[in-house]
Write an enzyme that holds these catalytic residues in place. Sequence first.
Site, PDB file in Angstrom:
ATOM      1  N   ARG B 340       0.800  -1.226   0.000  1.00  0.00           N
ATOM      2  CA  ARG B 340       0.000   0.000   0.000  1.00  0.00           C
ATOM      3  C   ARG B 340       0.829   1.270   0.000  1.00  0.00           C
ATOM      4  NH1 ARG B 340      -4.693  -2.048   4.224  1.00  0.00           N
ATOM      5  NH2 ARG B 340      -5.618  -3.454   2.716  1.00  0.00           N
ATOM      6  N   LEU B 451      -7.462  -7.621  10.193  1.00  0.00           N
ATOM      7  CA  LEU B 451      -8.477  -8.529  10.737  1.00  0.00           C
ATOM      8  C   LEU B 451      -7.787  -9.668  11.467  1.00  0.00           C
ATOM      9  CD1 LEU B 451     -11.018  -8.666   7.767  1.00  0.00           C
ATOM     10  CD2 LEU B 451     -10.784  -7.001   9.578  1.00  0.00           C
TER      11      LEU B 451
END
Lengths: 252, 647
Positions: B340, B451
């Site tokens: 990212r 997560l």
Amino acid sequence: MKLNLRVWRQNDQVDKGRMVDYTVDDASEDMSFLELIDVLNEKLILAGQDPIAFDHDCREGICGSCSMVIDGQPHGPQKATTVCQLHMRQFNDGDTINVEPWRAGAFPVVKDLVVDRSAFDKIIQAGGYVSVNTGSAPEAHSTPVPKAAADRSFAAANCIGCGACVAACPNGSASLFLGAKLTHLGEMPQGQPERYERVVTMVDTHDAAGFGGCTNTGACATACPKEIPLDVISQLNKDYLAATVGGKRRKG
Amino acid sequence: MSFSDYTVGAPVVDKAAPDGPIETRWERRKFGVKLVNPANKRKVKIIVVGTGLAGGAAAATLGEAGYHVTSFCYQDSPRRAHSIAAQGGINAAKNYRNDGDSVYRLFYDTVKGGDFRARESNVHRLAEISRQIIDQCVAQGVPFAREYGGLLDTRSFGGVQVSRTFYARGQTGQQLLLGAYQALERQIHAGTVNMYERHEMLELIMVEGRARGIVARDMVTGEISTHLADAVVLATGGYGNVFYLSTNAKGCNVTANWRAHRKGALFANPCFTQIHPTCIPVSGDHQSKLTLMSESLRNDGRVWVPKRLGDDRAPSQIPEDERDYFLERKYPSFGNLVPRDIASRAAKEVCDEKRGVGPTGLGVYLDFADAIARLGRPAVEAKYGNLFEMYERITGENPYETPMRIFPAVHYTMGGLWVDYDLQSTIPGMFVAGEANFSDHGANRLGASALMQGLSDGYFVLPVTIGDYLASTTLPEVAPDAPEVLEAVGAVNERIDTLLSINGTRTVDSFHRELGHIMWDYCGMERTEEGLRKALELIPELRREFWNNVKVPGTGAELNQSLEKAGRVADFLELGELMCLDALHRAESCGGHFRAESQTEDGEAARDDENFAYAGAWEYTGRGEAPILHKEELNFEYVHPTQRSYK
């Protein structure tokens, strides 16, 4: 865009409440509906007035917080769209828009457009889970799940618990919400052991919380921002019948 | 002495981490912890603040274990915590694809992806536990995507070359959170967890140097209440909203963490923020939040801009050879799937060159034409349908026909409260889980790892490690009217009264927006010494104005959303300053922290391991006062630091 808003104002649970007129002169069509309320609230604050209280959080259509009835429709006129994702390009310059909270006996108004939806949590508490403690799970691939079942389960599990189905229902029933959870768990092999116990305890809790009965108008599925299919209610009824009349519910 | 004249204090050491072979460290730590006798567990009270993946999972698991748990969330239901919005997936080293994945590879990828600024022990534990998480979630009935044979499907994600990401359409966070939420509701029903919805933690209660409770405000009635316990868990998420515009939910805030920081918890690496490359660009001043388009879209979407400066033709009119697929060009081996931080910076670069697209010039195309031609529209629809619909609702454009426009936006914060291997902060008895802590992602988090970390902390780590503290500590009863309790309540009331009494001329949002602009301009995708020094002047000025000129209507004894926001923005105005100082002091580039002064010849981030191979944990000394930096040295015994290369 210039928009006339008629917004439900209610100080607290005991206040009677009323519609109040506001005007926003400088709306843009790229705004979301909640951003329109933000802009109005900024003006109200600077004018020394109480801003409009409303529930919202993720603003991307998934948390299920936002809950406004716009011109009589829960979440407004755009299909499959929560209020936070509804953009002003769906409206016309000069429109008058009515904004109200969810209206249902089981969802008392807290303030303005904020309602109390804790009855939904109580329904889940009554059995909306698989009773499995952390750490006791078998290897994930030991239980294959047919793709079609997983897909149907997902389509039902997609419910965001916003309560639009209740707000849309003439009886204030939460059958779509209930059916969605029962279908999500009932389609998965993991949900089988408790399937017929679950349906009875959840339905009982639903009824005790003051939600009405289902008369199959289908208004819920039309209002649902996640397009939960109406057949989850058929599943609910089928499982309930099997559990009770069919004797599939085993106690103890 | 000004804020930037910080001093360096004693190093901070992780005393809980076991040594020896990394593969067995967690096993040995689990064996080493003291256990709480099952009969005693129900006498032990634990407060868990936050009900996202980490908090929800922790509260449920602690309840199952028999502890007496009290759980808090600011939303009207624990199911609405912002973990719900995570789209793409969750990583696990299952190696179901037989593509060479392993615990060690997930460990390696995560340490490397974090640009060598995370603790090896923690990351290895995370990789080990990743496999149990999938088992647990499947057992709960989480409807993961499956293949026709009935087994779990996976996909690939940025920064890695194996396919280890499990998913449920573009709503993985929702499905995992509902699993944790349902487990939590089950415990509420069983009576092991007391749930307080619409309650916000406003202060930490400390007695004899230990965390012993919290002060919370009932957001409906305004009532201030105290809750006492034997340990406190903060699972209160990240602080991306300091930028005003971010992909966080509107309510996400740093208040719980900041209150704890002010009481002695060190705050580590606050400048490590993640700017996500694929968000819908900003459209106007009214904008209240940014919407993420899942990273998974980069599996099939190709990122490009026109080659020619000022080429304002419609994308369909620009022929293939006049397009610059800049990620594929610059990073041929990872292409559109670079991590990212790298994808974001590359997008910024082409926009700085004035080759950006869309009305503001701050955007690049994410094009699915090739994928639609290759796989057919139904296949693309099945994979990404809900994301495409969301894009169309927001922008009014149909991404099946015209390429999406995307631009980077603040998404996640790797920094957070400092914790040891047991997830205990520098305040004994206060544990921090999930995004709220700083522990596992270093300077950059890989996709689908948030997560994993939230659930690892909540289901598997914290419920074990917290027992060691509880079993080995004697905790005398705290009286409800103990001076420490009354003092904490007094501080909360005083702050609320002050905010309500200023009655100035500017709204809370206007301050928040201005702070966001300062942070984005000077502490965003690219940071310079000059800019950070400027921000360190602007933020205290803005904070002073806030405390003299903010207008908060209404009273404290009612549902008052302006008051809630005011308290949060007041804390952001202190945090922002610390972030800028942290970014200023870290004169290297690493992961999401790009210092323009520290780059390689071809414009990549240049790390400085000699001087900065540590986590920087800050101690609060007073508002606007120079803080003290405590360094935790990072040792890399297994994954040797190299210049990260995705070429």
